[in-house]
Design a protein around this motif. Structure first.
Motif, PDB file in Angstrom:
ATOM      1  N   GLY A  25       0.890  -1.191  -0.089  1.00 21.25           N
ATOM      2  CA  GLY A  25      -0.438  -0.007  -0.065  1.00 21.25           C
ATOM      3  C   GLY A  25       1.081   1.950  -0.668  1.00 21.25           C
ATOM      4  O   GLY A  25       0.631   1.871  -0.276  1.00 21.25           O
ATOM      5  N   TRP A  26       1.588   1.791   0.825  1.00 22.84           N
ATOM      6  CA  TRP A  26       2.758   2.677   1.012  1.00 22.84           C
ATOM      7  C   TRP A  26       3.166   2.762   0.158  1.00 22.84           C
ATOM      8  O   TRP A  26       3.580   4.155  -0.809  1.00 22.84           O
ATOM      9  N   THR A  27       4.067   2.020  -0.881  1.00 26.28           N
ATOM     10  CA  THR A  27       4.644   2.093  -1.951  1.00 26.28           C
ATOM     11  C   THR A  27       3.800   2.193  -3.474  1.00 26.28           C
ATOM     12  O   THR A  27       4.962   2.903  -4.564  1.00 26.28           O
ATOM     13  N   LEU A  28       2.771   1.941  -3.083  1.00 28.47           N
ATOM     14  CA  LEU A  28       1.896   2.167  -4.389  1.00 28.47           C
ATOM     15  C   LEU A  28       0.732   3.368  -4.382  1.00 28.47           C
ATOM     16  O   LEU A  28       0.821   4.831  -5.095  1.00 28.47           O
ATOM     17  N   GLN A  29       0.671   3.958  -3.365  1.00 28.24           N
ATOM     18  CA  GLN A  29       0.872   5.393  -2.783  1.00 28.24           C
ATOM     19  C   GLN A  29       1.788   6.348  -3.165  1.00 28.24           C
ATOM     20  O   GLN A  29       1.579   7.790  -3.850  1.00 28.24           O
ATOM     21  N   LEU A  30       2.691   6.219  -2.865  1.00 29.26           N
ATOM     22  CA  LEU A  30       4.006   6.882  -3.482  1.00 29.26           C
ATOM     23  C   LEU A  30       4.110   6.599  -4.694  1.00 29.26           C
ATOM     24  O   LEU A  30       4.547   7.842  -5.609  1.00 29.26           O
ATOM     25  N   GLN A  31       4.452   5.673  -5.840  1.00 26.85           N
ATOM     26  CA  GLN A  31       3.349   5.816  -7.017  1.00 26.85           C
ATOM     27  C   GLN A  31       3.200   6.346  -7.143  1.00 26.85           C
ATOM     28  O   GLN A  31       2.561   7.604  -8.501  1.00 26.85           O
ATOM     29  N   ASP A  32       1.726   6.962  -7.183  1.00 28.75           N
ATOM     30  CA  ASP A  32       0.635   7.374  -7.003  1.00 28.75           C
ATOM     31  C   ASP A  32       1.220   9.087  -7.489  1.00 28.75           C
ATOM     32  O   ASP A  32       0.875  10.082  -7.886  1.00 28.75           O
ATOM     33  N   LEU A  33       1.662   9.303  -6.477  1.00 32.09           N
ATOM     34  CA  LEU A  33       1.897  10.717  -6.014  1.00 32.09           C
ATOM     35  C   LEU A  33       3.058  11.316  -6.898  1.00 32.09           C
ATOM     36  O   LEU A  33       2.667  12.133  -7.327  1.00 32.09           O
ATOM     37  N   VAL A  34       3.923   9.950  -7.307  1.00 31.37           N
ATOM     38  CA  VAL A  34       5.250  10.674  -8.184  1.00 31.37           C
ATOM     39  C   VAL A  34       4.709  10.482  -9.486  1.00 31.37           C
ATOM     40  O   VAL A  34       4.996  11.515 -10.105  1.00 31.37           O
ATOM     41  N   SER A  35       3.386   9.615 -10.223  1.00 31.31           N
ATOM     42  CA  SER A  35       3.637   9.594 -11.371  1.00 31.31           C
ATOM     43  C   SER A  35       2.100  11.504 -11.471  1.00 31.31           C
ATOM     44  O   SER A  35       2.163  12.024 -12.889  1.00 31.31           O
ATOM     45  N   ALA A  36       1.638  11.730 -10.835  1.00 31.54           N
ATOM     46  CA  ALA A  36       0.289  13.078 -10.871  1.00 31.54           C
ATOM     47  C   ALA A  36       1.828  13.815 -10.474  1.00 31.54           C
ATOM     48  O   ALA A  36       1.392  15.155 -11.345  1.00 31.54           O
ATOM     49  N   VAL A  37       2.450  14.449 -10.053  1.00 28.75           N
ATOM     50  CA  VAL A  37       4.042  15.648  -9.686  1.00 28.75           C
ATOM     51  C   VAL A  37       4.651  15.261 -11.323  1.00 28.75           C
ATOM     52  O   VAL A  37       4.318  16.260 -12.207  1.00 28.75           O
ATOM     53  N   VAL A  38       5.115  14.074 -11.840  1.00 32.30           N
ATOM     54  CA  VAL A  38       5.443  14.526 -12.793  1.00 32.30           C
ATOM     55  C   VAL A  38       5.093  14.430 -14.033  1.00 32.30           C
ATOM     56  O   VAL A  38       5.189  15.594 -14.810  1.00 32.30           O
ATOM     57  N   LYS A  39       3.589  13.533 -14.368  1.00 29.91           N
ATOM     58  CA  LYS A  39       2.994  13.852 -15.397  1.00 29.91           C
ATOM     59  C   LYS A  39       2.342  15.244 -16.073  1.00 29.91           C
ATOM     60  O   LYS A  39       2.119  16.284 -16.585  1.00 29.91           O
ATOM     61  N   LEU A  40       1.916  16.166 -14.058  1.00 25.15           N
ATOM     62  CA  LEU A  40       2.169  17.448 -14.068  1.00 25.15           C
ATOM     63  C   LEU A  40       3.049  17.791 -14.303  1.00 25.15           C
ATOM     64  O   LEU A  40       2.329  19.294 -15.290  1.00 25.15           O
ATOM     65  N   GLY A  41       4.184  17.629 -14.275  1.00 23.63           N
ATOM     66  CA  GLY A  41       5.577  18.942 -15.161  1.00 23.63           C
ATOM     67  C   GLY A  41       5.319  19.860 -13.343  1.00 23.63           C
ATOM     68  O   GLY A  41       5.992  21.161 -13.901  1.00 23.63           O
TER      69      GLY A  41
END
Length: 590
Positions: free
Chosen positions: A239-255
């Motif tokens: 759960g923790w790493t999946l939540q972190l992946q979602d956070l990183v994905s959102a930040v990176v894709k939004l630039g």
């Protein structure tokens, strides 16, 4: 008479068991001090020392449980079982011992292997009962016996304080990169004074995901890659790493820049020496994301060869088992020809990759499949899906107050804390204990001395205040001087330059043939590696009497298989002229 005689013997046995348990309690805290001066001096990393903590814990709790049962049975035979609830001011506080034992048994039960692995969160939080256990044990045994446990407890409290000071510092995430296989890379800013080795690891906390959860990750970069940053690879599992992946994905894709991702760090931890350099030949065995420390190790070796350092391993074999072929792209993080253009002339690097859940090569590009390897190069690493560089994060480096930091400052903290304990203890005795006892004598109260459990509490308070006040003063000075010598503007320029050119240093998976460590000839599908056959082949290539270093990183089952293979070659028909395989586990699992 019979019960009286055996009751006395039981209490005598219980007394001896309890005293031996107290000695074990002193030793129990030494292995869990992650940045302990003692462990660093003898070069035993925390992840290995914690095994001794587990064994000692089981032995100690067995002794304390038998200690409690001995007294309980004796008092029951004497019809005085109510003594369990006694808290006499000038005698042993029995009820405090009962509370300590209950806390200890709770920790003991939840630390059993299958409970710890299946319900790790339960194990983690119940283990914080060590505070209750240590405090009420002090009430139970009093000041005199507390001194028996002082050494281990003092080093643990000091280490815990240093970890707290380091983790209070918010660390900037310099860059985030998403890889097609689902793994993502974080580049963390650090002070130049924070040193680490190729097999080091850190404990990471991301407040945006959870303010309480800490997770260990291997460092995936070499100390030679840059003075002001380090990298880690994270594969989403729970759960923790999946939540972190979602956070990183959102930040990176939004630039977004700055990325607004901050981290708290404890470490780096690990071996104090690069022990792998002592071997002429290395065999690295990895499973899945266990490749991370070997990415750092191989980058480190390439950097050392490029710098012309002597006495380096001449041959390195990498055995890597993954479930799906898309994970193979992680080897693209080792830009061999970029780091050391003529590395093939300097040492032999051979890779054997095994894809266990696929029977034929698949395209590493998602959603495509073909059987023609020559038409579409399955081993050409795809480019990063998305990445973001945050130059502002360089202004928030990892604290120089590291658990495995500068030996001089760690020693200064230790001496200052010890001196602080002595000073606070003497002041408490001078201004509290002695006036109280003198007042009791004047009032004619013969039993007016301070209760045993209170004097034990004073010892605990003295230790904590000594560490926080005197040790904290040294930590503040250490941190201040570290920031003073940290050239922030220079660090920003260096980080931005290095990270902005990372697409050309291999972190973007270069397409040069020289950097393709994998090809159809050394990649196998549909089965696991046959370790005995591979090791036998390596053995035949070595001179008689050679010592081969074997490092394994991955699941416990893989570690057991490698250990058994090494043992088989070392013990069956042993001959001093035969090749010996020295086993090393690169793992920080509790």
């Amino acid at each position: 008479m019979f019960f009286d005689r055996w009751g006395k013997k039981l209490k005598r046995i219980g007394l001896h068991l309890g005293f031996i348990g107290i000695i074990c309690l002193n030793l129990l805290f030494l292995p869990v001090s992650r940045g302990s001066v003692l462990l660093r001096t003898i070069d035993i990393p925390y992840e290995h020392a914690v095994k001794y903590h587990q064994w000692l814990g089981h032995f100690m709790m067995t002794l304390f449980t038998l200690h409690g049962l001995s007294y309980s049975i004796a008092w029951y035979s004497e019809d005085r079982l109510s003594k369990l609830f006694d808290w006499a001011p000038h005698k042993v506080a029995n009820f405090a011992g009962v509370i300590a034992l209950l806390a200890g048994v709770t920790m003991w039960i939840t630390s059993i292997g299958w409970v710890r692995k299946k319900y790790f969160e339960t194990f983690y939080w119940t283990h914080h009962l060590y505070i209750v256990f240590a405090l009420f044990m002090t009430f139970h045994i009093g000041e005199v016996l507390f001194n028996v446990t002082f050494c281990g407890l003092f080093l643990f409290v000091l280490d815990r304080f240093l970890r707290f000071c380091q983790s209070r510092n918010s660390v900037g995430v310099l860059s985030t990169k998403l890889l097609p296989c689902g793994t993502f890379e974080l580049t963390l800013a650090k002070s130049r004074g924070v040193k680490y080795h190729a097999l080091s690891y850190i404990y990471l906390n991301i407040p945006e995901v959870s303010k309480l959860q800490w997770h260990p990750f291997s460092v995936a970069s070499s100390p030679y890659d840059g003075d002001s940053w380090l990298k880690i690879l994270i594969k989403p599992y729970g759960g923790w790493t999946l939540q972190l992946q979602d956070l990183v994905s959102a930040v990176v894709k939004l630039g977004r820049c700055p990325s607004n991702i901050n981290a708290a760090i404890e470490g780096p931890y690990g071996h104090e020496s690069n022990f792998f350099l002592q071997y002429e030949m290395l065999v690295l065995v990895a499973g899945g994301i266990g490749i991370s420390p070997f990415v750092a190790l191989l980058r480190d070796l390439l950097q050392r060869y490029q710098r012309g350092q002597p006495n380096l391993p001449s041959t390195v074999y990498l055995i890597w088992a993954v479930q799906k072929s898309e994970e193979l792209q992680l080897l693209g993080l080792i830009p061999a020809s970029t780091i050391c253009p003529d590395y093939k002339l300097k040492f032999n690097l051979e890779v054997h990759a095994f894809v266990t859940r696929e029977t034929s090569p698949f395209s590493l590009e998602r959603g495509s499949e073909t059987s023609d390897l020559h038409q579409h190069d399955r081993f050409k690493m795809p480019r990063i899906l998305a990445s973001l560089i945050d130059a502002e994060a360089s202004k928030h480096p990892m604290s120089i107050v590291a658990g495995a930091g500068n030996n001089m400052w760690i020693t200064a903290c230790f001496l200052a804390s010890l001196l602080g304990y002595i000073i606070v203890y003497l002041l408490i005795n001078l201004f509290i204990v002695q006036p109280f006892e003198q007042g009791s004598v004047k009032d004619g109260n013969s039993s007016g001395s301070i209760p045993r459990w209170i004097t034990g509490l004073f010892s605990v308070i003295s230790m904590i205040l000594g560490v926080v006040i005197c040790g904290g003063s040294v930590v503040s000075l250490w941190n201040f001087l570290g920031r003073l010598h940290q050239n922030t503007s220079g660090a920003v320029e260096e980080n931005v330059h290095l990270l902005s050119t990372s697409d050309n240093d291999g972190t973007a998976f270069t397409d040069e043939c020289a950097d393709r460590l994998l090809d159809p000839s050394n990649t196998y599908f549909g089965h696991r590696p046959n370790l005995r056959d591979l090791f036998d082949g390596y053995r035949k290539l070595q001179r008689p009497g050679a010592n081969v270093g074997v490092l394994v990183s991955g699941p416990e089952s893989l570690q057991i298989s490698v250990a058994e293979t090494c043992r088989a070659f070392n013990t069956v028909n042993y001959d001093s002229r035969r090749v010996a395989f020295s086993y090393h586990s690169v793992s920080f699992e509790l």
